[in-house]
Motif scaffolding. Structure first.
Motif, PDB file in Angstrom:
ATOM      1  N   LEU A  38       0.823  -1.216   0.000  1.00  0.00           N
ATOM      2  CA  LEU A  38       0.000   0.000   0.000  1.00  0.00           C
ATOM      3  C   LEU A  38       0.854   1.263   0.000  1.00  0.00           C
ATOM      4  O   LEU A  38       0.580   2.211  -0.754  1.00  0.00           O
ATOM      5  N   LEU A  39       1.898   1.277   0.810  1.00  0.00           N
ATOM      6  CA  LEU A  39       2.749   2.463   0.879  1.00  0.00           C
ATOM      7  C   LEU A  39       3.524   2.680  -0.418  1.00  0.00           C
ATOM      8  O   LEU A  39       3.568   3.801  -0.943  1.00  0.00           O
ATOM      9  N   GLY A  54       4.585  16.307 -13.930  1.00  0.00           N
ATOM     10  CA  GLY A  54       3.537  15.409 -13.471  1.00  0.00           C
ATOM     11  C   GLY A  54       2.153  15.902 -13.838  1.00  0.00           C
ATOM     12  O   GLY A  54       1.937  17.073 -14.158  1.00  0.00           O
ATOM     13  N   ASP A  55       1.211  14.978 -13.779  1.00  0.00           N
ATOM     14  CA  ASP A  55      -0.186  15.327 -14.026  1.00  0.00           C
ATOM     15  C   ASP A  55      -0.718  16.155 -12.864  1.00  0.00           C
ATOM     16  O   ASP A  55      -0.255  16.017 -11.731  1.00  0.00           O
ATOM     17  N   PRO A  56      -1.734  16.994 -13.124  1.00  0.00           N
ATOM     18  CA  PRO A  56      -2.381  17.700 -12.013  1.00  0.00           C
ATOM     19  C   PRO A  56      -2.989  16.691 -11.034  1.00  0.00           C
ATOM     20  O   PRO A  56      -3.441  15.616 -11.437  1.00  0.00           O
ATOM     21  N   ILE A  57      -2.995  17.054  -9.768  1.00  0.00           N
ATOM     22  CA  ILE A  57      -3.537  16.138  -8.764  1.00  0.00           C
ATOM     23  C   ILE A  57      -5.050  16.075  -8.907  1.00  0.00           C
ATOM     24  O   ILE A  57      -5.735  17.091  -8.878  1.00  0.00           O
ATOM     25  N   ALA A  58      -5.535  14.850  -9.103  1.00  0.00           N
ATOM     26  CA  ALA A  58      -6.971  14.582  -9.183  1.00  0.00           C
ATOM     27  C   ALA A  58      -7.197  13.193  -8.612  1.00  0.00           C
ATOM     28  O   ALA A  58      -6.341  12.312  -8.745  1.00  0.00           O
ATOM     29  N   LEU A  59      -8.324  12.991  -7.973  1.00  0.00           N
ATOM     30  CA  LEU A  59      -8.593  11.734  -7.284  1.00  0.00           C
ATOM     31  C   LEU A  59      -8.583  10.539  -8.230  1.00  0.00           C
ATOM     32  O   LEU A  59      -7.980   9.509  -7.924  1.00  0.00           O
ATOM     33  N   GLY A  60      -9.234  10.660  -9.377  1.00  0.00           N
ATOM     34  CA  GLY A  60      -9.344   9.537 -10.308  1.00  0.00           C
ATOM     35  C   GLY A  60      -7.997   8.986 -10.765  1.00  0.00           C
ATOM     36  O   GLY A  60      -7.717   7.800 -10.589  1.00  0.00           O
ATOM     37  N   PRO A  61      -7.141   9.830 -11.345  1.00  0.00           N
ATOM     38  CA  PRO A  61      -5.826   9.340 -11.777  1.00  0.00           C
ATOM     39  C   PRO A  61      -4.960   8.845 -10.616  1.00  0.00           C
ATOM     40  O   PRO A  61      -4.215   7.875 -10.760  1.00  0.00           O
ATOM     41  N   PHE A  62      -5.062   9.501  -9.453  1.00  0.00           N
ATOM     42  CA  PHE A  62      -4.274   9.060  -8.302  1.00  0.00           C
ATOM     43  C   PHE A  62      -4.685   7.653  -7.872  1.00  0.00           C
ATOM     44  O   PHE A  62      -3.836   6.789  -7.669  1.00  0.00           O
ATOM     45  N   VAL A  63      -5.986   7.422  -7.754  1.00  0.00           N
ATOM     46  CA  VAL A  63      -6.473   6.095  -7.342  1.00  0.00           C
ATOM     47  C   VAL A  63      -6.133   5.053  -8.395  1.00  0.00           C
ATOM     48  O   VAL A  63      -5.726   3.933  -8.055  1.00  0.00           O
ATOM     49  N   PHE A  64      -6.284   5.392  -9.676  1.00  0.00           N
ATOM     50  CA  PHE A  64      -5.929   4.447 -10.733  1.00  0.00           C
ATOM     51  C   PHE A  64      -4.481   4.022 -10.606  1.00  0.00           C
ATOM     52  O   PHE A  64      -4.145   2.841 -10.722  1.00  0.00           O
ATOM     53  N   VAL A  66      -2.585   4.155  -7.896  1.00  0.00           N
ATOM     54  CA  VAL A  66      -2.406   3.341  -6.681  1.00  0.00           C
ATOM     55  C   VAL A  66      -2.774   1.897  -6.990  1.00  0.00           C
ATOM     56  O   VAL A  66      -2.041   0.964  -6.637  1.00  0.00           O
ATOM     57  N   LEU A  67      -3.898   1.695  -7.662  1.00  0.00           N
ATOM     58  CA  LEU A  67      -4.311   0.334  -8.025  1.00  0.00           C
ATOM     59  C   LEU A  67      -3.316  -0.308  -8.978  1.00  0.00           C
ATOM     60  O   LEU A  67      -3.013  -1.501  -8.856  1.00  0.00           O
ATOM     61  N   ALA A  68      -2.784   0.469  -9.919  1.00  0.00           N
ATOM     62  CA  ALA A  68      -1.752  -0.052 -10.820  1.00  0.00           C
ATOM     63  C   ALA A  68      -0.504  -0.428 -10.030  1.00  0.00           C
ATOM     64  O   ALA A  68       0.126  -1.458 -10.281  1.00  0.00           O
ATOM     65  N   GLY A  69      -0.130   0.402  -9.053  1.00  0.00           N
ATOM     66  CA  GLY A  69       1.019   0.097  -8.207  1.00  0.00           C
ATOM     67  C   GLY A  69       0.819  -1.178  -7.409  1.00  0.00           C
ATOM     68  O   GLY A  69       1.751  -1.977  -7.245  1.00  0.00           O
ATOM     69  N   ILE A  70      -0.385  -1.385  -6.914  1.00  0.00           N
ATOM     70  CA  ILE A  70      -0.691  -2.628  -6.201  1.00  0.00           C
ATOM     71  C   ILE A  70      -0.596  -3.810  -7.157  1.00  0.00           C
ATOM     72  O   ILE A  70      -0.011  -4.849  -6.829  1.00  0.00           O
TER      73      ILE A  70
END
Length: 99
Positions: A38-39, A54-64, A66-70
């Motif tokens: 997770l970290l 970097g891309d502008p901070i937005a919830l959708g791309p950030f969560v995507f 994170v899921l890709a990182g997992i």
């Protein structure tokens, strides 16, 4: 980018965090892996939003991301470094061609 990111975030950060949490902090291996996964995924995602490129901070791309990182982290942990690298590289090529 696939080779670099997998080296830094999975081989270095994920493996290092699992080692520290399991051996030094003395938590169970499954909990160490979960926490490290997770970290490292959150750091992986966050690095894609750093200015100036970097891309502008937005919830959708950030969560995507994170899921890709997992996903890449689990792939690395279960199948190995090379599989994570070429999967990430194939994804990057796919995005480059589609965009």
């Amino acid at each position: 980018a696939g080779v670099y990111e997998e080296t830094v975030f999975r081989l270095g950060l994920l493996s290092g965090l699992v080692f520290v949490l399991e051996k030094l902090v003395r938590i169970a291996r499954w909990a160490a892996l979960l926490g490290a996964l997770l970290l490292s995924a959150a750091v992986f995602s966050g690095m894609h939003h750093l200015p100036p490129y970097g891309d502008p901070i937005a919830l959708g791309p950030f969560v995507f991301r994170v899921l890709a990182g997992i996903f890449f982290g689990l792939l690395f942990w279960r199948r190995g470094f090379a599989v994570a690298v070429y999967t990430h590289a194939c994804y990057d090529i796919f995005v480059l061609v589609i965009r």
